[in-house]
Design a protein around this motif. Sequence first.
Motif, short mmCIF file in Angstrom:
data_model
loop_
_atom_site.label_atom_id
_atom_site.label_comp_id
_atom_site.label_asym_id
_atom_site.label_seq_id
_atom_site.Cartn_x
_atom_site.Cartn_y
_atom_site.Cartn_z
N TRP A 116 0.48 -1.49 -0.01
CA TRP A 116 -0.02 0.30 -0.26
C TRP A 116 0.98 1.31 0.27
O TRP A 116 2.17 1.46 0.30
CB TRP A 116 -0.88 -0.06 1.05
N ASN A 172 -6.42 7.01 -0.56
CA ASN A 172 -7.13 5.65 0.59
C ASN A 172 -6.43 5.69 2.05
O ASN A 172 -6.98 4.58 2.78
CB ASN A 172 -6.37 5.05 -0.48
N ASN A 184 -8.28 6.69 4.93
CA ASN A 184 -9.37 5.72 5.56
C ASN A 184 -9.44 4.70 5.16
O ASN A 184 -9.78 4.09 6.58
CB ASN A 184 -10.75 6.47 5.01
N GLU A 185 -9.13 4.20 4.72
CA GLU A 185 -9.08 3.13 4.30
C GLU A 185 -7.51 2.37 4.41
O GLU A 185 -7.35 1.54 5.27
CB GLU A 185 -8.85 2.38 2.84
N VAL A 186 -6.27 2.81 4.61
CA VAL A 186 -5.00 2.61 5.10
C VAL A 186 -5.01 2.23 7.48
O VAL A 186 -4.89 1.77 7.49
CB VAL A 186 -4.32 2.89 4.54
N ASN A 196 -7.49 1.38 8.56
CA ASN A 196 -8.44 0.06 9.07
C ASN A 196 -7.09 -0.83 9.32
O ASN A 196 -7.52 -1.95 9.48
CB ASN A 196 -9.42 0.35 8.73
N ILE A 197 -6.06 -0.97 8.54
CA ILE A 197 -4.95 -1.89 8.23
C ILE A 197 -3.97 -2.32 9.41
O ILE A 197 -3.45 -0.87 9.48
CB ILE A 197 -4.66 -1.73 6.98
#
Length: 95
Positions: free
Chosen positions: A63, A69, A71-73, A75-76
């Motif tokens: 990533w 992205n 907001n997506e990262v 949560n990882i």
Amino acid sequence: MKRILLTSHGINTKLGYDKIARAMVLEDNSDKKILLITDPVDEIQNLLRVRAEQLGFAKKNIWVLEAANVNEVKNIAFDVIYVSEGNTFSILAYM
């Protein structure tokens, strides 16, 4: 084992890549997730993706932090976070 690697040479240079690769030589990175943080320059981001693959990370687990992205990262759970060399203040502001 948790650890931090500090080097004055980035993963996109031969010397930096060699140092980081030596430190990670005994690790299986195929299932690990890596977040690459760098200035938003496509050429650098693409080179970092290639270098991460050379270190054994699967494409699906690589990533790059981008405005689209964020907001997506968040949560990882990343196994590795790589912060690129360059202007420290510029990269910090971007993060």
